[in-house]
Design an enzyme around this catalytic site. Structure first.
Site: not given
Length: 383
Positions: A29, A114, A156, A186, A220, A242
């Site tokens: 997202p 985030c 996530k 991430h 990456d 992403g």
């Protein structure tokens, strides 16, 4: 595009609850990016799981008009995948109950990644998994409400707040214990934001720690070769893409071919890219309205045209496009035979620089604190 056939592997399909995701590829997202128009464009290139823009639980429960419009899915889009951001178990319960009762989605992804300062300074996003009991309560709330409807919940998160406060192993174990169908990492800290290099060793460590559910890697993946390398070196069960697909929706075609063990096609020439840009414009206009849709397209222009020799004046005109007719005139000025440039590969989108993470006063004092962060539910990007 480089031939990665020597690095390909035939990977098993990814199972997320009742859904088979084959190839094991998930679109991350991204705020202002992964709306229904962009997802539809990407889906034309390959299968996978395509997640909508992040939705805050409070905005959903309060039925903010913009939020309700963001929950738009194509009739053919299945499973309908929605990402929720929340900091309060009670509000999360209400939001997921609403999703179930009104049949708004088939899969829920939870955002704890985030790194944006206005989010972390309130204790939300990548700051929240530090509060282990609160994190567990929020995941439990979502899973409890979603389970009777057979809706899988995935989670996530990032490596941690910074190098001194790593949270990912605890977060993975807790998510598994609370019934999550999969976890995604991430492989950066919140302090890194989007800078530097993702630490794929952390993905491997999470895979070792979480054995009962799939572990996905994020960070990456800018090409099919990157995805193959991530799976081979970490043992992860799939990849989350992403920034790598910004201006490159055909990356999902490359990933589908690579995961099937087939050679990756060459990158598109400028004529094909122009067709994709036009298609994207038409889809955005249908979703947002002509004027707003074409303004929204502007941010994609530099990504689509990266590396192509088109001249600064023309490039600037694309960045200011305001109408479909104007776009068509500009596209007609491109050389359709120009080959895909080698220097178009690699990192794209926001990178920025690392920095100190803004946190609420005393946030690090007690990781077992169950107090809900105050005013943390704000609109922001994923992570």
């Amino acid at each position: 595009m480089a031939d990665v056939s020597s690095q390909t592997l035939s990977a098993p399909a990814l199972e997320v609850g009742p859904y088979t995701v084959d190839p094991p590829v998930v679109l991350a997202p991204m705020a202002g990016i992964t709306n229904v128009a962009f997802r539809r464009l990407c889906r034309t290139y390959g299968a996978g799981l395509y997640v909508c823009e992040m939705i805050t639980t409070r905005a959903l429960v309060e039925r903010h008009p913009q939020t309700m419009h963001m929950i738009s899915f194509d009739p053919e889009e299945h499973p309908r995948s929605l990402q929720l951001y929340g900091v309060d178990p009670e509000t999360m319960t209400k939001a997921v109950r609403m999703i179930v009762e009104e049949d708004l989605a088939d899969h829920i992804d939870m955002n704890f990644g985030c790194p944006v300062p206005k989010v972390t300074r309130k204790g939300g996003g990548a700051a929240l998994p530090y509060k282990r009991r609160l994190f567990a309560a929020i995941v439990r709330a979502a899973v409890t409400e979603a389970a009777p409807a057979g809706i899988p919940v995935t989670v996530k998160f990032r490596i941690g707040i910074d190098d001194d406060h790593l949270t990912f192993l605890d977060a993975g174990r807790i998510a598994e214990q609370e019934g999550a169908a999969a976890v995604a990492l991430h492989a950066r800290t919140a302090a890194q934001r989007y800078s530097g290099t993702a630490d794929w060793n952390a993905i491997a460590a999470l895979k070792e720690a979480v054995r009962g559910i799939p572990v996905l890697g994020n960070g990456d993946v800018f090409s099919a070769a990157d995805a193959m390398r991530m799976v081979q070196t970490t043992g992860c069960d799939g990849v989350v893409v992403g920034r790598g697909c910004l201006g490159r929706p055909w990356l999902f075609r490359d990933l589908q071919e690579a995961f099937a063990g087939r050679p990756v096609p060459a990158g598109p020439d400028l004529g094909e890219v122009a067709e994709v840009m036009h298609r994207h414009a038409v889809l955005l206009a249908a979703h947002l309205g002509h004027d707003k849709g074409l303004r929204d397209l502007r941010k994609h222009m530099a990504w689509y045209l990266r590396g192509f020799p088109i001249g600064s004046d023309l490039r600037r005109s694309f960045g200011m496009v305001s109408g479909l007719g104007e776009l068509e005139d500009l596209l007609a000025r491109l050389d359709p035979t120009a080959p895909f440039p080698a220097d178009a590969e690699g990192p794209r989108g926001r990178q920025g620089s690392a920095g100190r993470v803004s946190l609420p006063e005393g946030w690090l004092d007690d990781p077992e604190d169950l107090a809900v962060p105050h005013a943390a539910e704000v609109d922001s990007s994923g992570g």
